[in-house]
Design an enzyme around this catalytic site. Sequence first.
Site, PDB file in Angstrom:
ATOM      1  CG  ASN A  15      36.999  44.854  37.894  1.00 23.85           C
ATOM      2  OD1 ASN A  15      37.740  45.259  38.378  1.00 23.85           O
ATOM      3  ND2 ASN A  15      35.711  45.286  37.589  1.00 23.85           N
TER       4      ASN A  15
ATOM      5  CG  HIS B  87      38.672  43.784  44.189  1.00 25.92           C
ATOM      6  ND1 HIS B  87      38.573  45.098  44.984  1.00 25.92           N
ATOM      7  CD2 HIS B  87      37.683  43.768  43.672  1.00 25.92           C
ATOM      8  CE1 HIS B  87      37.128  45.490  44.835  1.00 25.92           C
ATOM      9  NE2 HIS B  87      36.519  44.561  43.930  1.00 25.92           N
TER      10      HIS B  87
ATOM     11  CG  HIS C   8      34.157  51.163  39.198  1.00 23.75           C
ATOM     12  ND1 HIS C   8      32.997  50.404  40.028  1.00 23.75           N
ATOM     13  CD2 HIS C   8      33.883  52.487  39.182  1.00 23.75           C
ATOM     14  CE1 HIS C   8      32.066  51.309  40.306  1.00 23.75           C
ATOM     15  NE2 HIS C   8      32.519  52.488  39.923  1.00 23.75           N
TER      16      HIS C   8
ATOM     17  NE  ARG D 146      33.273  51.493  44.024  1.00 25.87           N
ATOM     18  CZ  ARG D 146      32.065  51.560  44.219  1.00 25.87           C
ATOM     19  NH1 ARG D 146      31.470  52.602  44.536  1.00 25.87           N
ATOM     20  NH2 ARG D 146      31.215  50.689  44.052  1.00 25.87           N
TER      21      ARG D 146
ATOM     22  NE  ARG E 114      34.821  52.433  47.688  1.00 23.66           N
ATOM     23  CZ  ARG E 114      33.821  52.019  47.772  1.00 23.66           C
ATOM     24  NH1 ARG E 114      33.386  50.859  47.790  1.00 23.66           N
ATOM     25  NH2 ARG E 114      32.792  52.990  47.973  1.00 23.66           N
TER      26      ARG E 114
ATOM     27  CD  GLU F  30      33.259  47.914  36.092  1.00 24.65           C
ATOM     28  OE1 GLU F  30      32.922  48.235  37.402  1.00 24.65           O
ATOM     29  OE2 GLU F  30      32.905  46.591  35.657  1.00 24.65           O
TER      30      GLU F  30
ATOM     31  CB  THR G 244      28.428  48.011  41.367  1.00 22.47           C
ATOM     32  OG1 THR G 244      29.872  48.693  41.016  1.00 22.47           O
ATOM     33  CG2 THR G 244      27.544  48.973  40.647  1.00 22.47           C
TER      34      THR G 244
ATOM     35  CD  GLU H 171      28.915  44.155  32.862  1.00 23.91           C
ATOM     36  OE1 GLU H 171      29.881  45.015  31.957  1.00 23.91           O
ATOM     37  OE2 GLU H 171      29.548  43.651  33.836  1.00 23.91           O
TER      38      GLU H 171
ATOM     39  CG  HIS I 233      28.627  42.342  40.676  1.00 17.93           C
ATOM     40  ND1 HIS I 233      28.237  41.687  41.831  1.00 17.93           N
ATOM     41  CD2 HIS I 233      28.938  43.565  40.911  1.00 17.93           C
ATOM     42  CE1 HIS I 233      28.677  42.844  42.885  1.00 17.93           C
ATOM     43  NE2 HIS I 233      29.298  44.084  42.178  1.00 17.93           N
TER      44      HIS I 233
END
Length: 266
Positions: A17, A20, A53, A55, A59, A80, A111, A161, A204
């Site tokens: 992922n 970030h 993801h 969002r 963000r 996502e 999340t 998941e 996660h």
Amino acid sequence: MPIETAETRGPLRLGVNIDHVATLRNARGGLHPDPLRAAHLAIEGGADGITAHLREDRRHISDTDITRLKNELTRPLNLEMAATDEMLEIAIRHVPNACCLVPERREERTTEGGLDVIGSAKTLTPFIARLQDAGIRVSLFIEPDPRTIEAAAEAGADIVELHTGRYCNLALAHDAAGVAHEVARHAEAARVAASVGLEVHAGHGLTYNTVRPIAELSEIIELNIGHFLIGEAIFGGLPAAVRRMRLLMDDARNLYATRRTAKARV
Ligand code: PXP
């Protein structure tokens, strides 16, 4: 370049992922660091797929990031997103390999918790069908709870998941009893999910220290890991961080196979 799939990579896939990288970019504006470059480096390190993801508040990952990832990646893209009309339209326009539906609250930092599949089955079922009609596999991000898993299967999902966040938090707090309980919950959840025909993923909060007990669960075929790997990349580079995670995952899976063979011989 042809897209590599699960079958060509082996039994436990790693989805990296890259959200970030975009968080860091957005802290200053501009284009650096570039999530697409990170995706290529993650693949160089052994990632089987890339997760991002999008969002509602944008963000981190942007709409342009999704377009570039979809157009340029050589591995499957797992998008996502929340189950909203806006995201449905975006997913159908891009047709990622899979969509992972997650709960989303503006005030959360990440999340928190899984989808309420039982409470929202009425809206989730047609939403899942719309994505599948467009050729997209659908995953639901859920707590490792057997009733939720059954509801996910009834709603028509392809994948669940399992949310490993609680397990990772207990591990961070050195709560051995809590960790053992959570690992047992994941083992049972993975078994139930596979038994009703769902593909099982997990993720996660996973780190080098917490990945092993989850990677050992043979029904799980994909782990999605982001924040820790991007953090490690600051110190040693992303390919090296991904390579080390892969090694730990593969080692856990081989050990599991070895133990099972030894048990069968007794
Ligand atoms: N899987 C899902 C569905 C997520 O929402 C996230 C966080 O975006 C992850 C996996 C990865 O979590 P982490 O960034 O803590 O590794």
